[in-house]
Motif scaffolding. Structure first.
Motif, PDB file in Angstrom:
ATOM      1  N   GLY A   1       1.494   5.753  -7.363  1.00  0.00           N
ATOM      2  CA  GLY A   1       0.240   6.237  -7.926  1.00  0.00           C
ATOM      3  C   GLY A   1       0.170   7.751  -7.994  1.00  0.00           C
ATOM      4  O   GLY A   1      -0.287   8.321  -8.997  1.00  0.00           O
TER       5      GLY A   1
ATOM      6  N   ASP B   1       0.822  -1.208   0.000  1.00  0.00           N
ATOM      7  CA  ASP B   1       0.000   0.000   0.000  1.00  0.00           C
ATOM      8  C   ASP B   1       0.857   1.259   0.000  1.00  0.00           C
ATOM      9  O   ASP B   1       0.540   2.238  -0.681  1.00  0.00           O
TER      10      ASP B   1
ATOM     11  N   ARG C   1      -6.540   6.178 -14.497  1.00  0.00           N
ATOM     12  CA  ARG C   1      -7.442   6.029 -13.364  1.00  0.00           C
ATOM     13  C   ARG C   1      -8.361   4.830 -13.538  1.00  0.00           C
ATOM     14  O   ARG C   1      -8.843   4.547 -14.642  1.00  0.00           O
TER      15      ARG C   1
ATOM     16  N   SER D   1      -2.062   0.321  -8.462  1.00  0.00           N
ATOM     17  CA  SER D   1      -2.544  -1.034  -8.164  1.00  0.00           C
ATOM     18  C   SER D   1      -1.544  -2.087  -8.633  1.00  0.00           C
ATOM     19  O   SER D   1      -1.342  -3.113  -7.970  1.00  0.00           O
TER      20      SER D   1
ATOM     21  N   GLU E   1      -7.762  -3.562  -1.544  1.00  0.00           N
ATOM     22  CA  GLU E   1      -7.290  -2.181  -1.453  1.00  0.00           C
ATOM     23  C   GLU E   1      -7.973  -1.303  -2.490  1.00  0.00           C
ATOM     24  O   GLU E   1      -8.307  -0.142  -2.218  1.00  0.00           O
ATOM     25  N   LEU E   2      -8.217  -1.835  -3.675  1.00  0.00           N
ATOM     26  CA  LEU E   2      -8.838  -1.073  -4.749  1.00  0.00           C
ATOM     27  C   LEU E   2     -10.260  -0.653  -4.400  1.00  0.00           C
ATOM     28  O   LEU E   2     -10.674   0.477  -4.699  1.00  0.00           O
TER      29      LEU E   2
ATOM     30  N   THR F   1     -15.363   1.590  -6.896  1.00  0.00           N
ATOM     31  CA  THR F   1     -14.123   2.282  -6.536  1.00  0.00           C
ATOM     32  C   THR F   1     -14.407   3.770  -6.382  1.00  0.00           C
ATOM     33  O   THR F   1     -15.445   4.267  -6.821  1.00  0.00           O
TER      34      THR F   1
ATOM     35  N   LYS G   1      -7.891   5.693  -7.484  1.00  0.00           N
ATOM     36  CA  LYS G   1      -6.835   4.693  -7.655  1.00  0.00           C
ATOM     37  C   LYS G   1      -6.412   4.635  -9.124  1.00  0.00           C
ATOM     38  O   LYS G   1      -7.212   4.907 -10.030  1.00  0.00           O
TER      39      LYS G   1
END
Length: 237
Positions: A143, A136, A150, A165, A206-207, A156, A160
């Motif tokens: 990122g 992360d 994107r 990712s 996480e996404l 989402t 992100k």
């Protein structure tokens, strides 16, 4: 009891020294806000192997993690009264740091209880947390700096990027594979497959996570994959 105080001393010294170094650097050197945020992130993340390996009794480690949250929370409440505090620690919104610490230490306690308490395997605990934490951190840095594509999939938040990712996946894979290799007990292909699935699950969680919930759900998701994989492959100690 003497051993407990010794372990607490090690943990306390770790936080005291590294926090002092980070804050001194922040004061003396112009460190970009996002980089400083990740420096604090890595200091907190680096304490987890101490929780997993230094304490001989898992439930004492859990109790200490919970106690840290209980002690630190009111201290940060006091610091929030200082006008420069939020800017100095690079909070995106007021109260972010204390909330994050509660989530992190609570997650630490849960992972230790399952991996160290139930499974008796601190390596799985470290792999679960590092799959999220290291991945992360690098994902955020990459990122923000290089994210051009994107991801706007349903569910989402649109913040992100594919670059972030992808970084999350690659770094998580390397962290999990490295910890499992140190742990032993699995063949190379089993390590690679387990790391691959763990990284994919962590990246997906996480996404789609919002509001910092990845702090809890990513490690728990990784832990579920890891504990299941070592059980299936017969690598349970």
């Amino acid at each position: 009891m003497k051993e407990l105080f010794c372990d607490l001393g090690i943990l306390g010294a770790y936080f005291a020294v590294l926090a002092a170094v980070a804050l001194t650097l922040r004061k003396l050197i112009r460190i970009p806000d996002e980089l400083f945020r990740k420096l604090l992130h890595f200091i907190l993340l680096g304490s987890f192997p101490l929780f997993a390996f230094v304490f001989d009794t898992w439930w004492i480690s859990v109790a200490v993690a919970v106690a840290f949250a209980v002690v630190v929370y009111p201290i940060l409440l006091l610091f929030e009264r200082l006008k420069a505090y939020s800017k100095f620690v690079t909070e995106r919104k007021k109260g972010e740091l204390k909330t994050s610490l509660l989530l992190v230490f609570g997650m630490f306690a849960a992972v230790i209880a399952v991996c160290c308490g139930w499974m008796g395997d601190p390596y799985l605990a470290v792999a679960s947390v590092f799959a999220w934490g290291v991945g992360d951190a690098f994902a955020a840095l990459v990122g923000k700096r290089f994210g051009r594509h994107r991801i706007k999939a349903k569910g989402t938040d649109g913040h992100k990027s594919a670059e972030g990712s992808g970084t999350m996946f690659g770094v998580s894979f390397l962290c999990v594979a490295g910890v499992l290799a140190l742990r032993g007990g699995l063949d190379l292909w089993q390590i690679a497959l387990t790391a691959l699935v763990t990284a994919a699950v962590s990246t997906a969680i996480e996404l789609f996570s919002k509001g910092g919930t990845d702090t809890v759900f990513c490690p728990l998701g990784a832990m579920t994959v890891l504990t299941g994989a070592v059980w299936i492959f017969g690598g349970v100690a």
